[in-house]
Design a protein around this motif. Structure first.
Motif, PDB file in Angstrom:
ATOM      1  N   ARG A  50       0.832  -1.219   0.000  1.00  0.00           N
ATOM      2  CA  ARG A  50       0.000   0.000   0.000  1.00  0.00           C
ATOM      3  C   ARG A  50       0.856   1.254   0.000  1.00  0.00           C
ATOM      4  NH1 ARG A  50      -2.515  -3.235   3.922  1.00  0.00           N
ATOM      5  NH2 ARG A  50      -4.468  -4.179   3.214  1.00  0.00           N
ATOM      6  N   ASN A  51       2.063   1.130   0.557  1.00  0.00           N
ATOM      7  CA  ASN A  51       2.997   2.253   0.575  1.00  0.00           C
ATOM      8  C   ASN A  51       4.413   1.701   0.456  1.00  0.00           C
ATOM      9  OD1 ASN A  51       3.829   1.517   3.326  1.00  0.00           O
ATOM     10  ND2 ASN A  51       1.767   2.208   3.866  1.00  0.00           N
ATOM     11  N   VAL A  52       5.390   2.578   0.285  1.00  0.00           N
ATOM     12  CA  VAL A  52       6.759   2.100   0.039  1.00  0.00           C
ATOM     13  C   VAL A  52       7.288   1.284   1.220  1.00  0.00           C
ATOM     14  CG1 VAL A  52       7.283   3.964  -1.579  1.00  0.00           C
ATOM     15  CG2 VAL A  52       7.880   4.250   0.826  1.00  0.00           C
ATOM     16  N   GLY A  53       6.840   1.629   2.425  1.00  0.00           N
ATOM     17  CA  GLY A  53       7.316   0.938   3.617  1.00  0.00           C
ATOM     18  C   GLY A  53       6.949  -0.537   3.658  1.00  0.00           C
ATOM     19  N   ASP A  54       5.792  -0.899   3.055  1.00  0.00           N
ATOM     20  CA  ASP A  54       5.372  -2.304   3.064  1.00  0.00           C
ATOM     21  C   ASP A  54       6.395  -3.188   2.347  1.00  0.00           C
ATOM     22  OD1 ASP A  54       3.039  -1.741   4.437  1.00  0.00           O
ATOM     23  OD2 ASP A  54       1.811  -1.536   2.635  1.00  0.00           O
ATOM     24  N   TYR A  55       6.901  -2.711   1.220  1.00  0.00           N
ATOM     25  CA  TYR A  55       7.895  -3.502   0.483  1.00  0.00           C
ATOM     26  C   TYR A  55       9.255  -3.424   1.172  1.00  0.00           C
ATOM     27  CZ  TYR A  55      10.677  -5.463  -3.302  1.00  0.00           C
ATOM     28  OH  TYR A  55      11.535  -6.260  -4.037  1.00  0.00           O
ATOM     29  N   SER A  56       9.615  -2.229   1.637  1.00  0.00           N
ATOM     30  CA  SER A  56      10.914  -2.046   2.295  1.00  0.00           C
ATOM     31  C   SER A  56      11.054  -2.955   3.514  1.00  0.00           C
ATOM     32  CB  SER A  56      11.102  -0.582   2.715  1.00  0.00           C
ATOM     33  OG  SER A  56      11.179   0.237   1.575  1.00  0.00           O
ATOM     34  N   ARG A  57       9.982  -3.028   4.306  1.00  0.00           N
ATOM     35  CA  ARG A  57      10.033  -3.902   5.506  1.00  0.00           C
ATOM     36  C   ARG A  57      10.227  -5.356   5.099  1.00  0.00           C
ATOM     37  NH1 ARG A  57       6.605  -0.060   7.428  1.00  0.00           N
ATOM     38  NH2 ARG A  57       4.742  -1.038   6.568  1.00  0.00           N
ATOM     39  N   TRP A  58       9.578  -5.764   4.005  1.00  0.00           N
ATOM     40  CA  TRP A  58       9.668  -7.149   3.541  1.00  0.00           C
ATOM     41  C   TRP A  58      11.121  -7.525   3.211  1.00  0.00           C
ATOM     42  CZ3 TRP A  58       6.901 -11.502   3.387  1.00  0.00           C
ATOM     43  CH2 TRP A  58       7.329 -12.536   2.537  1.00  0.00           C
ATOM     44  N   LEU A 108      13.206   1.391  -7.314  1.00  0.00           N
ATOM     45  CA  LEU A 108      12.744   2.746  -7.004  1.00  0.00           C
ATOM     46  C   LEU A 108      11.235   2.656  -6.836  1.00  0.00           C
ATOM     47  CD1 LEU A 108      12.821   5.881  -6.877  1.00  0.00           C
ATOM     48  CD2 LEU A 108      12.784   5.897  -9.378  1.00  0.00           C
ATOM     49  N   LEU A 109      10.762   2.962  -5.631  1.00  0.00           N
ATOM     50  CA  LEU A 109       9.333   2.884  -5.333  1.00  0.00           C
ATOM     51  C   LEU A 109       8.841   4.266  -4.941  1.00  0.00           C
ATOM     52  CD1 LEU A 109       9.761  -0.164  -2.955  1.00  0.00           C
ATOM     53  CD2 LEU A 109       8.913  -0.303  -5.264  1.00  0.00           C
ATOM     54  N   PHE A 110       7.672   4.664  -5.453  1.00  0.00           N
ATOM     55  CA  PHE A 110       7.135   5.956  -5.014  1.00  0.00           C
ATOM     56  C   PHE A 110       5.614   5.915  -5.008  1.00  0.00           C
ATOM     57  CE2 PHE A 110       8.063   6.180  -9.527  1.00  0.00           C
ATOM     58  CZ  PHE A 110       6.997   6.847 -10.109  1.00  0.00           C
ATOM     59  N   HIS A 111       5.061   6.611  -4.038  1.00  0.00           N
ATOM     60  CA  HIS A 111       3.609   6.673  -3.855  1.00  0.00           C
ATOM     61  C   HIS A 111       3.045   7.771  -4.767  1.00  0.00           C
ATOM     62  CE1 HIS A 111      -0.295   7.046  -1.907  1.00  0.00           C
ATOM     63  NE2 HIS A 111      -0.038   5.893  -1.298  1.00  0.00           N
ATOM     64  N   PRO A 112       1.844   7.559  -5.342  1.00  0.00           N
ATOM     65  CA  PRO A 112       1.244   8.613  -6.183  1.00  0.00           C
ATOM     66  C   PRO A 112       1.150   9.968  -5.487  1.00  0.00           C
ATOM     67  CG  PRO A 112      -0.050   6.587  -6.331  1.00  0.00           C
ATOM     68  CD  PRO A 112       1.002   6.345  -5.286  1.00  0.00           C
ATOM     69  N   ASP A 113       0.997   9.972  -4.150  1.00  0.00           N
ATOM     70  CA  ASP A 113       0.894  11.237  -3.409  1.00  0.00           C
ATOM     71  C   ASP A 113       2.141  12.113  -3.560  1.00  0.00           C
ATOM     72  OD1 ASP A 113      -1.554  10.417  -2.583  1.00  0.00           O
ATOM     73  OD2 ASP A 113      -1.055  10.168  -0.458  1.00  0.00           O
ATOM     74  N   LEU A 114       3.288  11.475  -3.836  1.00  0.00           N
ATOM     75  CA  LEU A 114       4.535  12.239  -3.993  1.00  0.00           C
ATOM     76  C   LEU A 114       4.413  13.217  -5.172  1.00  0.00           C
ATOM     77  CD1 LEU A 114       7.599  12.500  -3.093  1.00  0.00           C
ATOM     78  CD2 LEU A 114       8.100  10.974  -5.008  1.00  0.00           C
ATOM     79  N   LEU A 115       3.604  12.834  -6.167  1.00  0.00           N
ATOM     80  CA  LEU A 115       3.493  13.631  -7.390  1.00  0.00           C
ATOM     81  C   LEU A 115       2.435  14.729  -7.286  1.00  0.00           C
ATOM     82  CD1 LEU A 115       3.533  10.691  -9.987  1.00  0.00           C
ATOM     83  CD2 LEU A 115       5.467  11.810  -8.865  1.00  0.00           C
ATOM     84  N   HIS A 116       1.756  14.788  -6.156  1.00  0.00           N
ATOM     85  CA  HIS A 116       0.630  15.702  -5.986  1.00  0.00           C
ATOM     86  C   HIS A 116       1.023  17.137  -6.301  1.00  0.00           C
ATOM     87  CE1 HIS A 116      -3.472  15.964  -5.000  1.00  0.00           C
ATOM     88  NE2 HIS A 116      -3.327  16.800  -4.000  1.00  0.00           N
ATOM     89  N   GLY A 117       0.325  17.746  -7.270  1.00  0.00           N
ATOM     90  CA  GLY A 117       0.595  19.152  -7.608  1.00  0.00           C
ATOM     91  C   GLY A 117       1.711  19.340  -8.610  1.00  0.00           C
ATOM     92  N   ALA A 118       2.480  18.270  -8.890  1.00  0.00           N
ATOM     93  CA  ALA A 118       3.575  18.375  -9.871  1.00  0.00           C
ATOM     94  C   ALA A 118       3.026  18.038 -11.263  1.00  0.00           C
ATOM     95  CB  ALA A 118       4.698  17.414  -9.502  1.00  0.00           C
TER      96      ALA A 118
END
Length: 300
Positions: free
Chosen positions: A8-16, A98-108
């Motif tokens: 659901r977020n980058v942390g889910d994969y990173s923790r794995w 490289l993982l990124f959440h759609p929210d990172l792009l908000h407004g860009a």
């Protein structure tokens, strides 16, 4: 029941994989630092760009197994599932994610533009195979993003990271364009299969039951995602796949009209619901109506 890792977020994969993130919306993982890792079949709610250097992993996707060899890039988008189910095995990997959440792009600007990068909807067996130089460029960008993430967060950091991501995506697009060109021979073979598919479709009277053939239908039959198929046809012929189909249909219509068949019979025979739909397509493709075309033949 498949064991699916919900990313659901980058942390889910990173923790794995045992990686510690420095930013809640973006993660850069150097696989050499976290290996060995266990496989995971992932349901993504984020964007991911993965490249492994020399992993002998066969992933099952689409129309067959995919052999993950040196310098291969796979791009995933929210709503997709990919990877390999955890079977307890641990594998040594080198490469980057490289993982990124759609929210990172908000407004860009990239928030809207990201849908133009059609390779996010390619199947895994349509992955990008990089040259050594291309591999070097992407590795260098991964290191630069990671270095930026290690800096103290300020009001410009997110914009800088989004700029880097856009650069990565543009390089991926350039590398894909190169791959379409270097695979011209394979592509011309695929073009012949495309023609044969259209030929068989009409010769088998499938249009009477299913209507006109669609790009999606052709892509499925040729074991491709519609995006990859469309991009390949565009790079090979300079025309869209849908226009290629329309031109094929109009050529068949011309052949029928030349025998003296009525416009209505030709239209219904080709799978059009109404004769005027054929007339509209014919005029758009040739600049004349079917009756004008018929008249021009009679004058010859």
């Amino acid at each position: 029941m498949n064991k699916i890792l919900k990313v659901r977020n980058v942390g889910d994969y990173s923790r794995w994989v045992g990686h510690t993130d420095r930013h809640p919306l973006v993660s850069v993982i150097d696989y050499a630092e976290v290996s060995p890792i266990r496989h995971s079949l992932n349901n993504y709610s984020i964007y991911g760009i993965f490249f492994h250097d020399e992993a002998e992993i066969d992933l099952a996707y689409g129309c067959g197994k995919y052999d993950y060899k040196k310098g291969t890039v796979i791009c995933v988008a929210p709503g997709q599932i990919g990877g390999k189910e955890d079977n307890g095995e641990r594998v040594m990997l080198t490469g980057w994610a490289l993982l990124f959440h759609p929210d990172l792009l908000h407004g860009a600007p990239l928030e809207k533009a990201i849908k133009n990068y059609s390779f996010f909807d390619y199947r895994v067996n349509e992955a990008l195979h990089m040259t050594d130089e291309e591999h070097g460029i992407l590795t260098s960008l991964m290191r630069q993003i990671r270095d930026e993430l290690r800096k103290r967060h300020d009001e410009l950091q997110d914009s800088i990271i989004v700029g880097y991501i856009e650069l990565v995506l543009n390089f991926c697009q350039r590398f894909y364009n190169r791959q379409f060109i270097t695979r011209k021979l394979d592509n011309s073979d695929m073009l012949m299969k495309f023609d044969r598919l259209l030929h068989d479709y009409f010769d088998g009277n499938m249009q009477l039951a299913h209507g006109l053939p669609t790009v999606q239908y052709c892509a499925d039959k040729l074991c491709m995602s519609s995006n990859y198929f469309g991009d390949m046809i565009k790079k090979t012929t300079g025309d869209t796949a849908s226009n290629y189909i329309r031109q094929y249909i109009i050529q068949r219509a011309k052949n029928e009209l030349a025998t003296g068949e009525s416009i209505a019979r030709v239209a219904y025979g080709l799978g059009f619901e109404y004769p005027q739909h054929l007339s509209r397509m014919f005029k758009k493709q040739t600049g004349m109506t079917p009756s004008d075309y018929y008249e021009s033949l009679r004058k010859k």
